[in-house]
Enzyme design. Sequence first.
Site, PDB file in Angstrom:
ATOM      1  N   ARG A  75       0.817  -1.267  -0.125  1.00 44.58           N
ATOM      2  CA  ARG A  75       0.211   0.111   0.181  1.00 44.58           C
ATOM      3  C   ARG A  75       1.166   1.153  -0.007  1.00 44.58           C
ATOM      4  NH1 ARG A  75      -2.579  -3.618   3.289  1.00 44.58           N
ATOM      5  NH2 ARG A  75      -5.108  -4.577   2.637  1.00 44.58           N
ATOM      6  N   ASP A 130     -12.227  -9.198   0.400  1.00 44.68           N
ATOM      7  CA  ASP A 130     -13.573  -8.268   1.499  1.00 44.68           C
ATOM      8  C   ASP A 130     -14.907  -8.936   0.109  1.00 44.68           C
ATOM      9  OD1 ASP A 130     -11.837  -8.718   3.113  1.00 44.68           O
ATOM     10  OD2 ASP A 130     -10.864  -5.747   2.499  1.00 44.68           O
ATOM     11  N   ARG A 157     -16.158 -26.735  14.652  1.00 43.92           N
ATOM     12  CA  ARG A 157     -17.081 -27.596  14.907  1.00 43.92           C
ATOM     13  C   ARG A 157     -16.407 -28.585  15.567  1.00 43.92           C
ATOM     14  NH1 ARG A 157     -22.541 -25.950  15.107  1.00 43.92           N
ATOM     15  NH2 ARG A 157     -22.880 -24.996  13.533  1.00 43.92           N
ATOM     16  N   GLY A 173     -12.447  -8.929   6.412  1.00 43.54           N
ATOM     17  CA  GLY A 173     -13.824  -8.337   5.986  1.00 43.54           C
ATOM     18  C   GLY A 173     -13.672  -6.846   6.182  1.00 43.54           C
ATOM     19  N   ILE A 259      -4.885 -16.068   8.162  1.00 44.10           N
ATOM     20  CA  ILE A 259      -4.730 -17.689   6.868  1.00 44.10           C
ATOM     21  C   ILE A 259      -5.755 -17.351   6.313  1.00 44.10           C
ATOM     22  CG2 ILE A 259      -6.014 -20.073   7.603  1.00 44.10           C
ATOM     23  CD1 ILE A 259      -4.435 -19.923   9.873  1.00 44.10           C
TER      24      ILE A 259
HETATM   25  O1  F6P Z   1      -8.700  -6.233   2.321  1.00 43.74           O
HETATM   26  C1  F6P Z   1      -8.452  -7.653   2.830  1.00 43.74           C
HETATM   27  C2  F6P Z   1      -7.267  -7.501   4.296  1.00 43.74           C
HETATM   28  O2  F6P Z   1      -7.463  -8.276   4.114  1.00 43.74           O
HETATM   29  C3  F6P Z   1      -8.943  -7.081   4.940  1.00 43.74           C
HETATM   30  O3  F6P Z   1      -9.725  -7.934   5.029  1.00 43.74           O
HETATM   31  C4  F6P Z   1      -9.012  -6.760   5.970  1.00 43.74           C
HETATM   32  O4  F6P Z   1      -9.318  -5.896   6.807  1.00 43.74           O
HETATM   33  C5  F6P Z   1      -7.164  -5.897   5.649  1.00 43.74           C
HETATM   34  O5  F6P Z   1      -6.773  -5.573   4.020  1.00 43.74           O
HETATM   35  C6  F6P Z   1      -5.846  -6.446   6.447  1.00 43.74           C
HETATM   36  O6  F6P Z   1      -4.544  -5.567   6.087  1.00 43.74           O
HETATM   37  P1  F6P Z   1      -3.155  -5.641   6.261  1.00 43.74           P
HETATM   38  O7  F6P Z   1      -2.923  -7.320   5.234  1.00 43.74           O
HETATM   39  O8  F6P Z   1      -2.587  -5.071   6.029  1.00 43.74           O
HETATM   40  O9  F6P Z   1      -2.916  -6.589   7.610  1.00 43.74           O
END
Ligand code: F6P
Length: 358
Positions: A75, A130, A157, A173, A259
Site C-alpha cells: 500500500r 473482502d 465445530r 472483511g 490465514i
Molecule cells: O482488504 C483485505 C484485508 O485482508 C482486510 O480484510 C483486512 O482488514 C486488511 O486487508 C488487513 O490488511 P493488512 O494485510 O495490511 O493487515
Amino acid sequence: MAKFDTIGVLTSGGDAPGMNTAIRAITRRALQHGIKVKGILGGYSGLVNDSMIDLGARDVSNIEYLGGTILYSDRCLEFKTEEGMQAAIATCKRHNIDAIVAIGGDGTFRGATDLSLRGIPTIGVTGSIDNDVTATDYTVGFDTAMNTVVEAVDRLRDTCQSHARCNVVEVMGRDCGEIALKTGIASGAVAIAIPEVPFDEDAAIERIIAAKKSGKRSMIVIVSEGVFTADGKPYGEVLRHVIQEKTGVETKFARLAHIVRGGAPTLRDRLTATEMGAFAVDLLMEGKSDVIVAEVAGKIVSYDISFALITDKMYKKKLAEGALDKFSAEDVEKMKAICDFRAAEIRRLYDIHLGLCR
Ligand code: F6P
C-alpha cells in the site's frame, strides 16, 4: 484498435488468491496481441522505485494455482504524493509502458485513475478477499477466502461438539460483512455479527441458552472484524466473554486473520480472474482507460472508475458534499439501484440466517 508497445501489470493492496491467475491471463492475452509485458513489483511502489521484471509466456506458467502474488504487493503512500506520481510516470516512459492493468481493491483503483489522468491508460481488475467493491457483485479472492473460513470453522465445530463448547470466530472483511455473513450461513452459525446489520446480542444469548437446553452441544458464532463495541473494542473478543458469562457455555475465541488471505485459489476464483484479466487487455485494445472490470449478474462488464468509487462511497454513506454533481441523473439512479440491491441482498441473507439458527 489501440497500439501498445508494452503494458505493465501490478497487484496492489491486500493480496488475494487468484491474483496470480489474473497476472497469467493478462500477460498471455497481451502477448497474443503482440504486446510486451512488464511485471511491476510491489504494487505502485514498483512504479515509483522502478522495480520490474519482464513477463514472457513461460514466466507465467504454472502460477494460476498459486496463492499470494508473484509480483508482491504494497500500500504505497509515496505514490499519492506529486513527487511519487512524477517518478511513476518517468518509470513508465523509461520502459515504454504505455498502459497498465492494476489488480486490487478500491485503493488500487484510485491509483489507476491518477495514472489514467496523467496519460497512462489504466484498467482495474478486482482482487480482494473482502468483496467490498459495491459496483461489482464479485471480487477475485472472495470465494477462496470463504472456503478457507468454512474449512477452519468445520474443524472448530468438531472440537466444540466433543467438548460442548461455543467458539466465536472473527473473520476479515474490513467494513464489509460479506465473508462473515456467507460463511456463517454455510457453517450453521448460531449467531452472525456484521457491520451492515444491527446485532441483537440479547436475542443471540437467548438462542444459545435455548439451544443448549434442547441438547445442542456445539455453537459457532461468526463475527466480522468490522464490528466494534461502543468504546471501539473488537466485538468478537468481547462477545466471547458475554456468551460464557450469560449462558454458562464454555466459549473460545479464534481470530482467523491472514490465514483467510492465503492459499490456492478455488475454481471460481481461477475462472473469474482469467476472464477478468483477459477482458482488461481487450478493453485496453478498444482504447478504454480509467475503467474497472466488474461482474454483474454473472456477466463480465466494465464501469468508469469514478462511477465505481462514488457508488462505493454512496453505499458506505461516505459521500462528500457535491460528489454526485458531475454525474448525470441517470448515473445517480443507477448508483442508487446498485446500493439498494446490495443492501437488500445482505438483509435477505441475514434474515435467512435468523430463520434457521436455533
Ligand atoms: O482488504 C483485505 C484485508 O485482508 C482486510 O480484510 C483486512 O482488514 C486488511 O486487508 C488487513 O490488511 P493488512 O494485510 O495490511 O493487515
